[in-house]
Every structure is written in structure tokens, then in C-alpha cells.
Enzyme design. Structure first.
Site, short mmCIF file in Angstrom:
data_model
loop_
_atom_site.label_atom_id
_atom_site.label_comp_id
_atom_site.label_asym_id
_atom_site.label_seq_id
_atom_site.Cartn_x
_atom_site.Cartn_y
_atom_site.Cartn_z
CB SER A 172 37.39 33.69 41.23
OG SER A 172 38.02 34.87 40.78
CG HIS A 376 34.28 36.35 37.71
ND1 HIS A 376 35.03 35.47 36.96
CD2 HIS A 376 34.89 36.42 38.91
CE1 HIS A 376 36.05 35.03 37.68
NE2 HIS A 376 35.99 35.59 38.87
#
Length: 405
Positions: A172, A376
């Protein structure tokens, strides 16, 4: 009489199972909020290092070294540097336990493992000139992490180990920081043998995030509110509060209350999230940071570009000698890059991943995870994360090292 005995035995077994479960829950080190203690608790050697950036932030690194069992000396082994995501810390690489965490898998594969941290998280709340109670301390985004934090840590690791190159793994925002550094300071590309980016965040114009859609137009543009929030801390890093959150997850048999806290950042579809890790996750996330980090992403959502922080025309001229902030030159990122992404990622849409890939000159491999509902947070704490992602990372790095021999 026989049926009564069977029923009684069944009840005893259920009671024993409940007692065993309670014992395991009570004995689990879910309240460990320090990476050194966690690594020691998992049975590995650990070192704690500090480095100071050019703008005065004191950062903490954690190392899991290869040690000679007879002499006790640190062995020279290939280096790998791991960097966590937004409002996270080095702890995220350890939450899957001593058998399945990526940091430990890499160590068992023979690597000298370094876990990095960025300014503002629980391990990096000191500055030579500013206290964490001052606005000046929190006036940073991930841009500063890319041009100050990561270079300082990389230089320190190479200097300490006497080596010239390393592997990189980032998730990320960790990928964002890597892209910023290697585009702004392209000589660092020679330092990395390879880079593995898990759901890297660069372009975000197609994100599914409700936060971006609702708050992005406000905080992603220059106005009174966004100006006031510059220099503000985003999350408290109070350990007692985190321990309380972890205990509430532990006591809740149906952990939807805990999962709901992740929805703003992870999305509502969390079926692959390893829910047994929720207490540990709540005890260590979020780890702290600035509002400006999030606002910088919101600016990317509004502008549809991957560029430096927008201070408004007047301040942009002072910072950049132009009215608009300059875009990051991703063509400068010449390190061999491997990217993992999901078509269901709540934060990073596939269209944005492909847009990023078209600008990177040295893409070695691209993996789309095979589960349609993979999200995610699953890149760190999802079911199947070891089998599909972590093991592939280790195999890829091993192949590189074997070619070099």
C-alpha cells in the site's frame, strides 16, 4: 443408560473445548504492541536500530538477523527491507504468527530481514527540533517519507551491513513511498535488486473508497478545512486504548464489531480476512500518522494524477516554481518490479494499477490474486496470503539470488 453416558461424555467434551479455547485466548500475546517483544516472543533474534533523517525525525528500524548459533555473531546474508502501509508500522509483517508471517518466512529462507518505519507512527515520534505536540511535527505527507525517511533507512542498512544492494517489499503506502523515492532520487534504483509491491497506491481516481468519494472533494482541494488540518495528527497511538480495542475483539464471539472498524479503509467485503488475527490487528493498527498523508491521496483522487503535494498556486510557486505541483516521473523507477493486486480491492482499482504499470519501465511480473473478493487488508491478514503471495515472494527472491551466484 448408554445414551445418557454418551450425552454426558459429549457435554464434558464441549466443556473441555470451551476451557481450552478460553485458555488459549488468555495465553495469546494479543496485547503485545512492541515489535521487539513480539519477535522475541516468537523465538527469533531481534535488533532495534535508530536513524535520523535530514529534517530531524528519529526513526526506529527492527532487524531479524541471521546469527551464527555457535559464535553468536551476525552472519552476512542477502538483505530484504519491508515497509508497511498507511498508518501502520513494522508490526504488520509479524501478525500472522511465527510460522506464516512474511518476515519470518524470509528469515527462514536465509535473508537478513529489516523492518522499516515512517515518521509519525508509534516507533517514530521524535524530532530533533519539534515535539509531537506541535503542528510542525505533523506537517508531512508520504512525500517526505519518500525523500527523507526511506533514503535514510536504506543508507543506514547498507552502511551497517557493509552491503551494496537489497530486496524491497512494500504494501500500500509502502509502495507509494518506494515510487516517490526512486522517481525523485533515481540513483537509489541501483540499491535494489528487486521490488515487490503489494497493492501499491499511486493513482487513485478509480478507487471504491467511500471516504474518497465523500470526503475527498473537500480534503483533496485547497480550502479552509484542508489548510487547518495540515499539521494535525490522524490517530492516537495510546497503547492502553489499543489494548482495550484488542480485548473487545477477543471477547466478541461474532467479530463484526471489530471488522466494522476496518470498513472505512478495508471495505465492507471482509470474508477473506483472517478473523483470528483481529485482536492482534486492533492492538497494533492504526499506528499513527498525519492527516496530511490522507489528504495527499485525496488530492490524487481529485486531480486523477500522481504528483507532489498541492499547496495552492501561491505556495506551489514557492515550493516548485510553478503553479501546479509536478508529477512524479515514474519512468525513473528502473528497479525490477513485481506487483500483486486484486480486482476487488476497495482502495486500489485494477484500472489504476494498470495505469501505474504502463509508466514503470521494468515490470518483471504482475500477479492478480485468484480470489474475487480479496481486499486491501487481505494482502497482509487474509486467508491464503502465505500460500499465494508470501511464498511467491520468497521463491522469486530466491531465484534472483541463485541467478546472481
Amino acid at each position: 443408560m448408554g445414551s445418557e453416558r454418551v450425552a454426558l461424555l459429549y457435554l464434558v467434551l464441549i466443556a473441555m473445548q470451551q476451557v481450552a479455547t478460553a485458555t488459549i485466548r488468555q495465553s495469546r500475546e494479543i496485547i503485545i504492541t512492541d515489535a521487539v517483544r513480539r519477535i522475541q516472543n516468537d523465538g527469533y533474534n531481534v535488533e532495534r536500530h535508530t536513524v535520523t533523517t535530514k529534517d530531524g525525525y528519529v526513526l526506529t528500524l527492527h532487524r531479524i538477523p541471521q546469527v551464527d548459533p555457535e559464535r553468536g555473531s551476525v552472519l552476512r546474508r542477502p538483505l530484504v527491507f519491508l515497509l508497511s502501509g498507511l498508518y501502520a508500522s513494522s508490526d504488520v509483517w509479524l501478525l500472522n504468527g511465527r510460522e506464516d508471517s512474511l518476515a519470518y518466512l524470509l528469515w527462514r529462507a536465509g535473508y537478513d530481514v529489516w523492518l522499516g518505519n515512517n515518521r509519525g507512527n508509534i516507533y517514530c515520534r521524535k524530532n530533533l527540533w519539534h515535539n509531537a505536540t506541535e503542528r510542525e511535527f505533523w506537517d508531512f505527507s508520504w512525500h517526505e517519507m519518500g525523500v527523507y525517511d526511506l533514503p535514510a533507512q536504506v543508507d543506514y542498512v547498507l552502511r551497517t551491513t557493509g552491503q551494496r544492494a537489497m530486496h524491497f517489499v512494500g504494501i500500500s503506502q509502502g509502495g507509494t513511498v518506494f515510487l516517490v523515492m526512486n522517481s525523485m532520487l533515481p540513483h537509489y534504483n541501483a540499491v535494489f535488486k528487486s521490488a515487490t509491491l503489494l497493492a501499491p497506491v499511486a493513482y487513485v481516481s478509480n478507487t471504491k473508497s467511500g471516504l474518497a468519494k465523500i470526503i475527498g472533494p473537500v480534503l483533496g482541494t485547497r480550502n479552509y478545512v484542508s489548510k487547518m488540518l495540515e499539521g494535525v495528527e490522524m490517530f492516537s497511538t495510546n497503547k492502553f486504548f489499543k489494548k482495550f480495542l484488542s480485548m473487545t475483539c477477543l471477547e466478541n464471539e461474532k467479530p463484526m464489531v471489530c471488522i466494522s472498524r476496518l470498513w472505512p479503509v478495508a471495505g465492507y467485503d471482509t470474508r477473506f480476512l483472517n478473523k483470528t488475527l483481529l485482536p492482534d490487528l486492533m492492538a497494533n493498527f492504526p499506528a499513527g500518522g498525519s492527516v496530511k498523508q490522507l489528504m495527499h491521496y485525496f488530492q490524487g483522487y481529485v486531480s486523477t494524477r500522481f504528483r507532489q503535494y498541492d499547496y495552492g498556486p501561491e505556495r506551489n510557486w514557492l515550493h516548485y516554481q510553478q503553479l501546479e505541483p509536478p508529477e512524479y516521473v515514474l519512468e525513473n523507477v528502473s528497479t525490477p518490479v513485481t506487483v500483486f493486486f486484486s480486482e476487488n480491492d476497495y482502495i486500489v482499482a485494477p484500472a489504476d494499477i494498470w495505469r501505474l504499470l504502463t509508466r514503470l519501465p521494468n515490470v518483471e511480473a504482475v500477479y492478480k490474486v485468484p480470489w474475487k473478493r480479496w481486499n486491501h487488508f487481505d494482502f497482509i491478514c487474509g486467508l491464503g496470503v502465505r500460500e499465494y503471495i508470501f511464498d511467491n515472494i520468497v521463491l522469486s527472491m530466491n531465484r534472483y539470488e541463485q541467478r546472481r551466484r
